[in-house]
Design a protein around this motif. Structure first.
Motif, mmCIF file in Angstrom:
data_model
loop_
_atom_site.group_PDB
_atom_site.id
_atom_site.type_symbol
_atom_site.label_atom_id
_atom_site.label_comp_id
_atom_site.label_asym_id
_atom_site.label_seq_id
_atom_site.Cartn_x
_atom_site.Cartn_y
_atom_site.Cartn_z
ATOM 1 N N ASP A 7 0.821 -1.212 0.000
ATOM 2 C CA ASP A 7 0.000 0.000 0.000
ATOM 3 C C ASP A 7 0.855 1.261 0.000
ATOM 4 O O ASP A 7 0.322 2.362 -0.160
ATOM 5 N N ARG A 8 2.148 1.136 0.182
ATOM 6 C CA ARG A 8 2.999 2.299 0.323
ATOM 7 C C ARG A 8 3.766 2.561 -0.962
ATOM 8 O O ARG A 8 4.208 1.634 -1.639
ATOM 9 N N ASP A 9 3.961 3.837 -1.329
ATOM 10 C CA ASP A 9 4.783 4.221 -2.478
ATOM 11 C C ASP A 9 6.178 4.551 -1.952
ATOM 12 O O ASP A 9 6.377 5.577 -1.283
ATOM 13 N N LEU A 10 7.107 3.668 -2.229
ATOM 14 C CA LEU A 10 8.440 3.804 -1.666
ATOM 15 C C LEU A 10 9.093 5.115 -2.096
ATOM 16 O O LEU A 10 9.756 5.789 -1.293
ATOM 17 N N PRO A 28 27.484 21.890 -9.649
ATOM 18 C CA PRO A 28 26.829 22.768 -10.636
ATOM 19 C C PRO A 28 26.605 22.126 -11.994
ATOM 20 O O PRO A 28 25.807 22.624 -12.781
ATOM 21 N N THR A 29 27.308 21.027 -12.288
ATOM 22 C CA THR A 29 27.165 20.374 -13.595
ATOM 23 C C THR A 29 26.509 19.000 -13.481
ATOM 24 O O THR A 29 26.644 18.175 -14.385
ATOM 25 N N THR A 30 25.815 18.728 -12.393
ATOM 26 C CA THR A 30 25.256 17.398 -12.148
ATOM 27 C C THR A 30 23.887 17.254 -12.802
ATOM 28 O O THR A 30 23.063 18.161 -12.776
ATOM 29 N N SER A 31 23.674 16.085 -13.386
ATOM 30 C CA SER A 31 22.344 15.674 -13.829
ATOM 31 C C SER A 31 21.977 14.396 -13.085
ATOM 32 O O SER A 31 22.857 13.658 -12.632
ATOM 33 N N VAL A 32 20.674 14.132 -12.974
ATOM 34 C CA VAL A 32 20.170 12.999 -12.189
ATOM 35 C C VAL A 32 19.393 12.064 -13.101
ATOM 36 O O VAL A 32 18.607 12.516 -13.955
ATOM 37 N N ILE A 33 19.623 10.763 -12.939
ATOM 38 C CA ILE A 33 18.857 9.731 -13.630
ATOM 39 C C ILE A 33 18.040 8.984 -12.585
ATOM 40 O O ILE A 33 18.599 8.400 -11.658
ATOM 41 N N LEU A 34 16.721 9.022 -12.726
ATOM 42 C CA LEU A 34 15.808 8.334 -11.812
ATOM 43 C C LEU A 34 15.278 7.091 -12.514
ATOM 44 O O LEU A 34 14.637 7.175 -13.559
ATOM 45 N N LEU A 35 15.572 5.912 -11.940
ATOM 46 C CA LEU A 35 15.192 4.640 -12.548
ATOM 47 C C LEU A 35 14.338 3.855 -11.561
ATOM 48 O O LEU A 35 14.771 3.580 -10.442
ATOM 49 N N THR A 36 13.126 3.499 -11.979
ATOM 50 C CA THR A 36 12.211 2.755 -11.109
ATOM 51 C C THR A 36 11.753 1.484 -11.804
ATOM 52 O O THR A 36 11.959 1.304 -13.010
ATOM 53 N N ASP A 37 11.107 0.613 -11.005
ATOM 54 C CA ASP A 37 10.596 -0.652 -11.544
ATOM 55 C C ASP A 37 9.122 -0.554 -11.946
ATOM 56 O O ASP A 37 8.453 -1.576 -12.131
ATOM 57 N N GLY A 38 8.601 0.652 -12.053
ATOM 58 C CA GLY A 38 7.218 0.843 -12.477
ATOM 59 C C GLY A 38 6.217 0.897 -11.341
ATOM 60 O O GLY A 38 5.025 1.112 -11.587
ATOM 61 N N THR A 39 6.656 0.703 -10.109
ATOM 62 C CA THR A 39 5.737 0.745 -8.968
ATOM 63 C C THR A 39 5.565 2.152 -8.413
ATOM 64 O O THR A 39 4.693 2.379 -7.579
ATOM 65 N N SER A 40 6.378 3.070 -8.852
ATOM 66 C CA SER A 40 6.279 4.446 -8.364
ATOM 67 C C SER A 40 5.204 5.190 -9.149
ATOM 68 O O SER A 40 5.136 5.113 -10.380
ATOM 69 N N SER A 41 4.354 5.910 -8.433
ATOM 70 C CA SER A 41 3.272 6.661 -9.067
ATOM 71 C C SER A 41 3.792 7.942 -9.702
ATOM 72 O O SER A 41 4.893 8.420 -9.389
ATOM 73 N N ALA A 42 3.004 8.484 -10.605
ATOM 74 C CA ALA A 42 3.370 9.738 -11.256
ATOM 75 C C ALA A 42 3.477 10.873 -10.253
ATOM 76 O O ALA A 42 4.347 11.743 -10.363
ATOM 77 N N SER A 43 2.585 10.859 -9.249
ATOM 78 C CA SER A 43 2.623 11.916 -8.240
ATOM 79 C C SER A 43 3.903 11.829 -7.412
ATOM 80 O O SER A 43 4.489 12.855 -7.043
ATOM 81 N N ALA A 44 4.352 10.596 -7.108
ATOM 82 C CA ALA A 44 5.590 10.435 -6.353
ATOM 83 C C ALA A 44 6.792 10.924 -7.154
ATOM 84 O O ALA A 44 7.687 11.584 -6.622
ATOM 85 N N ILE A 45 6.810 10.596 -8.451
ATOM 86 C CA ILE A 45 7.893 11.054 -9.310
ATOM 87 C C ILE A 45 7.899 12.573 -9.391
ATOM 88 O O ILE A 45 8.947 13.225 -9.301
ATOM 89 N N ALA A 46 6.683 13.163 -9.543
ATOM 90 C CA ALA A 46 6.591 14.620 -9.621
ATOM 91 C C ALA A 46 7.066 15.264 -8.321
ATOM 92 O O ALA A 46 7.709 16.319 -8.332
ATOM 93 N N LYS A 47 6.758 14.635 -7.212
ATOM 94 C CA LYS A 47 7.177 15.164 -5.917
ATOM 95 C C LYS A 47 8.696 15.180 -5.802
ATOM 96 O O LYS A 47 9.290 16.162 -5.314
ATOM 97 N N VAL A 48 9.329 14.106 -6.253
ATOM 98 C CA VAL A 48 10.784 14.042 -6.223
ATOM 99 C C VAL A 48 11.383 15.092 -7.144
ATOM 100 O O VAL A 48 12.367 15.769 -6.804
#
Length: 480
Positions: A7-10, A28-48
Motif C-alpha cells: 500500500d505504500r509508495d516507496l 553545478p554540472t550534475t544531472s540525475v537519472i531516476l530509474l524505477t521498476d514501475g511501482t512508483s506513481s506519477a505523483s511520487a515522481i513529480a514530488k521528487v
C-alpha cells in the motif's frame, strides 16, 4: 507487513531523504537519472522532481517487469540502460537514483547495468529499497555494481509510524576484509546525519590493505616485458614502463598483483570485461571498437603506430657499372670520344693522308678505347707532333676519368645505395605487398577499413594478423 509495503509508495516516502542526499553531493554540472521498476506513481515522481536540485536536469526511466524477469523483460531493461547511458555520456557528472523493493529486479539491474556500462566511478549510484539488511549483505557483496562502484544503499526502517533511513556502502577492501559499513542516517526530524570516518560516498580504493589484485598483460615492449615466466613457486618477473607504473601504484595504494594467464590480446580485454581481472595496465589505443566493449581510465601517454621493413637485398645488375658517374659526366665522355675519333681520322692527326695510311673507324675505336682502358699505343699512326699532342691529351683525360670512375665504383660496391624507403603511411601502402600486425591489430584493421581515407582503406586491405611481432618480422625477412 507485506500488505503495508504494497500500500505504500516507496519513492514518495523517500523523496525527503533523496533530496537531502542529492543536495549533499550535487555539483553545478550534475544531472540525475531516476530509474524505477514501475511501482512508483506519477505523483511520487513529480514530488521528487520538485524537491531534487539537479542543475543539468533529471531523466526519468522505468523498466517494468512482466510476469517475472524473463528474456523480454531483460531486453527491455537493456534498452532502458542503453538510453540512460546516453544521458550519462552527455553529462559532466551523474547521480543515478534506483528505486525498487524487488530483489529480482535489483539483480537484473546489477547484471544489465554492468554489461551496459551505465556506471563509471565518477557516477554516484543511490539505491532506495526496503529489502531487509540481512538479505542485502550477501546481495551487495556479490554484485560488482554495488560492491565495487560508487554506490550507497538507503534502507527504510519503520519505527512505528516514524521513518528512518539507514545508508550503507560496501567496502571491498578494509582492514577486516570486505564489509558493509553504515555511512549515514536520515529522519524527518533530524535530517541527514553523516557518520565520521567514511563520508557519504566513501572512497573504496585509496587503500587496498594488502589485497591481491588480478591484472592481465601480455609482452608488449617497451611497455611490458616478461623476464621470468610465472610458475607454481614464483609469480614471475617483469619489466617495462607500464610494469613500473603498476608497481609504483601498487606500492602507493598498498596492494599486490597477480598476472592472470592469457594467450591473446582479446583474452586480455575479456578477462577485464568479465571482472576476472581488475584492470589491464598495458598502454591501449582508444578505438571505437574498444569503446563499445569497455571504458578507459585516463590518458597517461600518447603513442604512435610505427612500421618496420626488412632490409632489401641488392641483386647484381649491369647498371651498377653506370652508377659511379653522373649523367652529365657520361655525356661529356661520349662527346669527347666523338671528337677524338674525328680528329684521329684526319690527316693532321696521323701525319699521313688517308689514301696512303687509311685509319678506319674500327681501328680508331680500338685506339681510343684501348688508350682509355690502359692498353699499349700503336706507334705507326702517331708520326706528327700534333698527333702525339692529341694522344697525350686523351691519355691525361683517360687517366683522370678512369681514376675517378674506379674510385667511385669501389665506393659504391663498398657502401651500396639501397632503394629509398617509405617514410610515411601513404608511401608504405604504395610499395608494400603485405603488412602484418599482432592479434590486437584486428581492431585496427576494422577501424582503418571503415575510414573514408583511401590510404587507410588500402592499409586495411594489406593488413594480415599474425601471432606476434616477431612472427611478422620473420615473414617479412623471408618474403623480401
Amino acid at each position: 507487513m507485506e500488505a503495508e509495503r504494497g500500500d505504500r509508495d516507496l519513492l514518495e516516502d523517500a523523496s525527503g531523504v533523496v533530496s537531502a542526499v542529492l543536495a549533499e553531493v550535487v555539483q553545478p554540472t550534475t544531472s540525475v537519472i531516476l530509474l524505477t521498476d514501475g511501482t512508483s506513481s506519477a505523483s511520487a515522481i513529480a514530488k521528487v522532481l520538485r524537491r531534487v536540485a539537479a542543475p543539468y536536469g533529471v531523466g526519468v526511466f522505468q523498466a517494468v517487469p512482466e510476469n517475472g524477469i524473463g528474456n523480454s523483460t531483460r531486453d527491455r531493461f537493456s534498452e532502458v540502460i542503453r538510453q540512460a547511458r546516453k544521458e550519462r555520456l552527455m553529462s559532466w557528472n551523474v547521480c543515478v537514483v534506483l528505486v525498487s523493493e524487488d530483489p529480482a529486479f535489483l539483480t537484473t539491474f546489477a547484471d544489465v547495468a554492468l554489461r551496459g556500462r551505465l556506471l563509471v566511478w565518477a557516477t554516484k549510484l543511490l539505491l532506495v529499497t526496503s529489502v531487509a539488511l540481512q538479505e542485502l549483505r550477501a546481495f551487495l557483496g556479490s554484485r560488482w555494481v554495488f560492491s565495487m562502484m560508487n554506490a550507497v544503499v538507503m534502507v527504510l526502517q519503520m519505527e512505528g509510524l516514524l521513518q528512518k533511513w539507514d545508508m550503507y556502502s560496501h567496502l571491498p577492501y578494509s582492514p577486516a576484509g570486505p564489509q558493509l559499513v553504515s555511512v549515514a542516517t536520515w529522519t524527518p526530524a533530524e535530517g541527514l546525519r553523516i557518520k565520521s570516518g567514511h563520508g557519504l560516498f566513501p572512497e573504496k580504493f585509496w587503500n587496498f590493505y594488502g589485497a591481491t589484485v588480478n591484472v592481465t598483460a601480455l609482452p608488449f615492449p617497451p611497455y611490458w616485458s616478461v623476464l621470468e615466466e610465472p610458475s607454481a613457486s614464483s609469480p614471475g618477473r617483469y619489466s617495462g614502463t607500464d610494469f613500473l607504473l603498476l608497481e609504483a601504484t601498487a606500492e602507493a595504494l598498498n596492494f599486490t598483483f597477480r598476472v592472470v594467464p592469457t594467450e591473446t590480446w582479446t583474452e586480455v580485454a575479456d578477462r577485464v570485461v568479465e571482472r576476472v581481472a581488475f584492470l589491464s595496465p598495458i598502454f591501449h589505443n582508444v578505438l571505437p571498437a574498444r569503446l563499445e566493449r569497455y571504458e578507459f581510465s585516463f590518458v597517461y601517454e600518447f603513442g604512435s603506430l610505427d612500421f618496420s621493413r626488412a632490409k632489401p637485398d641488392l641483386q647484381p645488375q649491369w647498371q651498377s657499372l653506370y652508377y659511379p658517374l653522373s649523367h652529365a659526366v657520361w655525356l661529356g665522355v661520349l662527346a669527347t670520344v666523338v671528337v677524338i675519333l674525328r680528329a684521329m681520322r684526319s690527316r693532321d692527326a696521323t701525319g699521313h693522308a688517308p689514301p696512303t695510311s687509311p685509319l678506319t673507324l674500327g681501328k680508331a675505336l680500338q685506339e681510343v678505347f684501348g688508350l682509355f682502358l690502359g692498353q699499349n699505343l700503336s706507334r705507326v699512326f702517331y708520326s706528327s707532333v700534333r698527333a702525339r699532342v692529341l694522344v697525350g691529351a686523351w691519355l691525361v683525360f683517360s687517366l683522370v676519368v678512369g681514376t675517378a670512375y674506379r674510385g667511385n665504383l669501389t665506393a659504391s660496391l663498398t657502401l651500396p645505395v639501397y632503394p629509398s624507403r617509405p617514410e610515411t603511411l601513404a608511401q608504405l601502402v604504395l610499395v608494400a605487398d603485405r603488412i602484418t600486425m599482432p592479434s590486437y591489430g584486428a581492431e585496427f584493421k576494422s577501424f582503418f577499413g571503415k575510414s573514408d581515407s583511401p590510404v587507410f582503406k588500402r592499409l586495411s586491405e594489406l593488413m594480415h594478423i599474425v601471432s606476434s611481432v616477431e612472427e611478422g618480422q620473420r615473414q617479412a625477412i623471408l618474403a623480401k
